[in-house]
Motif scaffolding. Structure first.
Motif, PDB file in Angstrom:
ATOM      1  N   SER A 199      95.122  22.057  32.356  1.00  0.00           N
ATOM      2  CA  SER A 199      95.875  21.734  33.553  1.00  0.00           C
ATOM      3  C   SER A 199      96.131  20.239  33.562  1.00  0.00           C
ATOM      4  O   SER A 199      95.770  19.531  32.632  1.00  0.00           O
ATOM      5  CB  SER A 199      95.085  22.152  34.805  1.00  0.00           C
ATOM      6  OG  SER A 199      95.896  22.028  35.952  1.00  0.00           O
ATOM      7  N   PHE A 223     100.400  19.188  37.819  1.00  0.00           N
ATOM      8  CA  PHE A 223     100.697  20.612  37.963  1.00  0.00           C
ATOM      9  C   PHE A 223     100.391  21.111  39.374  1.00  0.00           C
ATOM     10  O   PHE A 223     100.656  22.262  39.697  1.00  0.00           O
ATOM     11  CB  PHE A 223      99.913  21.452  36.956  1.00  0.00           C
ATOM     12  CG  PHE A 223     100.213  21.160  35.510  1.00  0.00           C
ATOM     13  CD1 PHE A 223     101.236  20.308  35.124  1.00  0.00           C
ATOM     14  CD2 PHE A 223      99.438  21.728  34.518  1.00  0.00           C
ATOM     15  CE1 PHE A 223     101.485  20.045  33.790  1.00  0.00           C
ATOM     16  CE2 PHE A 223      99.681  21.473  33.180  1.00  0.00           C
ATOM     17  CZ  PHE A 223     100.711  20.627  32.812  1.00  0.00           C
ATOM     18  N   PHE A 233      97.944  24.155  39.616  1.00  0.00           N
ATOM     19  CA  PHE A 233      98.244  25.295  38.759  1.00  0.00           C
ATOM     20  C   PHE A 233      97.515  25.143  37.428  1.00  0.00           C
ATOM     21  O   PHE A 233      97.412  24.046  36.896  1.00  0.00           O
ATOM     22  CB  PHE A 233      99.756  25.406  38.509  1.00  0.00           C
ATOM     23  CG  PHE A 233     100.506  25.937  39.689  1.00  0.00           C
ATOM     24  CD1 PHE A 233     100.945  27.241  39.704  1.00  0.00           C
ATOM     25  CD2 PHE A 233     100.762  25.132  40.785  1.00  0.00           C
ATOM     26  CE1 PHE A 233     101.646  27.740  40.790  1.00  0.00           C
ATOM     27  CE2 PHE A 233     101.447  25.617  41.878  1.00  0.00           C
ATOM     28  CZ  PHE A 233     101.894  26.926  41.890  1.00  0.00           C
ATOM     29  N   GLN A 247     101.219  31.694  36.551  1.00  0.00           N
ATOM     30  CA  GLN A 247     101.271  30.411  37.247  1.00  0.00           C
ATOM     31  C   GLN A 247     102.286  29.439  36.646  1.00  0.00           C
ATOM     32  O   GLN A 247     102.806  28.583  37.361  1.00  0.00           O
ATOM     33  CB  GLN A 247      99.886  29.750  37.247  1.00  0.00           C
ATOM     34  CG  GLN A 247      98.872  30.546  38.027  1.00  0.00           C
ATOM     35  CD  GLN A 247      97.610  29.770  38.288  1.00  0.00           C
ATOM     36  OE1 GLN A 247      97.567  28.554  38.184  1.00  0.00           O
ATOM     37  NE2 GLN A 247      96.561  30.478  38.655  1.00  0.00           N
ATOM     38  N   VAL A 248     102.544  29.556  35.355  1.00  0.00           N
ATOM     39  CA  VAL A 248     103.445  28.602  34.693  1.00  0.00           C
ATOM     40  C   VAL A 248     104.246  29.301  33.590  1.00  0.00           C
ATOM     41  O   VAL A 248     103.884  30.374  33.119  1.00  0.00           O
ATOM     42  CB  VAL A 248     102.673  27.423  34.049  1.00  0.00           C
ATOM     43  CG1 VAL A 248     101.938  26.605  35.087  1.00  0.00           C
ATOM     44  CG2 VAL A 248     101.722  27.908  32.979  1.00  0.00           C
ATOM     45  N   THR A 273     106.221  24.964  36.466  1.00  0.00           N
ATOM     46  CA  THR A 273     105.295  25.589  37.415  1.00  0.00           C
ATOM     47  C   THR A 273     106.064  26.481  38.375  1.00  0.00           C
ATOM     48  O   THR A 273     107.233  26.245  38.654  1.00  0.00           O
ATOM     49  CB  THR A 273     104.511  24.534  38.221  1.00  0.00           C
ATOM     50  OG1 THR A 273     105.422  23.738  38.969  1.00  0.00           O
ATOM     51  CG2 THR A 273     103.678  23.660  37.309  1.00  0.00           C
ATOM     52  N   ASN A 307     105.812  26.772  41.551  1.00  0.00           N
ATOM     53  CA  ASN A 307     105.551  26.230  42.881  1.00  0.00           C
ATOM     54  C   ASN A 307     106.861  26.257  43.666  1.00  0.00           C
ATOM     55  O   ASN A 307     107.842  25.642  43.265  1.00  0.00           O
ATOM     56  CB  ASN A 307     105.031  24.795  42.738  1.00  0.00           C
ATOM     57  CG  ASN A 307     104.684  24.171  44.054  1.00  0.00           C
ATOM     58  OD1 ASN A 307     105.136  24.595  45.107  1.00  0.00           O
ATOM     59  ND2 ASN A 307     103.868  23.150  43.997  1.00  0.00           N
TER      60      ASN A 307
END
Length: 106
Positions: A37, A41, A44, A61-62, A85, A87
């Motif tokens: 990580s 990130f 994440f 997550q990625v 990511t 997000n």
């Protein structure tokens, strides 16, 4: 004063070599797990190590890519890691943290 023994050691932000992981596990008598990580990130986790110490992408997550100077690296070639990511607020898109890697089927 006897300190309690840890149940697990988690290494993050710095990859451990197999010998280092083994020495820590023997000294503390517990498993050692690597996470891949970076602060950027936003919490994440891009990868987690299996029992053999190989990092596996956390595709929930990625999105990870191995890129070269001209784009995506084909096959098992060495290149820079590009991280996207998932997000919703502020995603990173093809962020280059400066790490190198290659894909493996092992």
């Amino acid at each position: 004063l006897e300190l309690p023994r840890p149940r697990v050691v988690v290494s993050c932000y710095q990859g451990l070599q197999h010998a280092s992981r083994r020495l820590i596990a023997e000294a503390l008598q517990c498993p050692v797990i690597d996470f891949y990580s970076a602060t950027e990130f936003g919490g994440f986790v891009a990868g987690i190590a299996c029992a053999q110490g190989r990092l596996h992408a956390r595709t929930d997550q990625v999105h990870l890519e191995i890129v070269g100077p001209d784009g995506v690296v084909e096959g098992d070639g060495l290149g820079w890691l590009a991280v996207t990511t998932f997000n919703r607020v502020m995603p990173l898109v093809r962020y280059l943290p400066g790490d190198v890697g290659r894909w493996s089927d092992e």
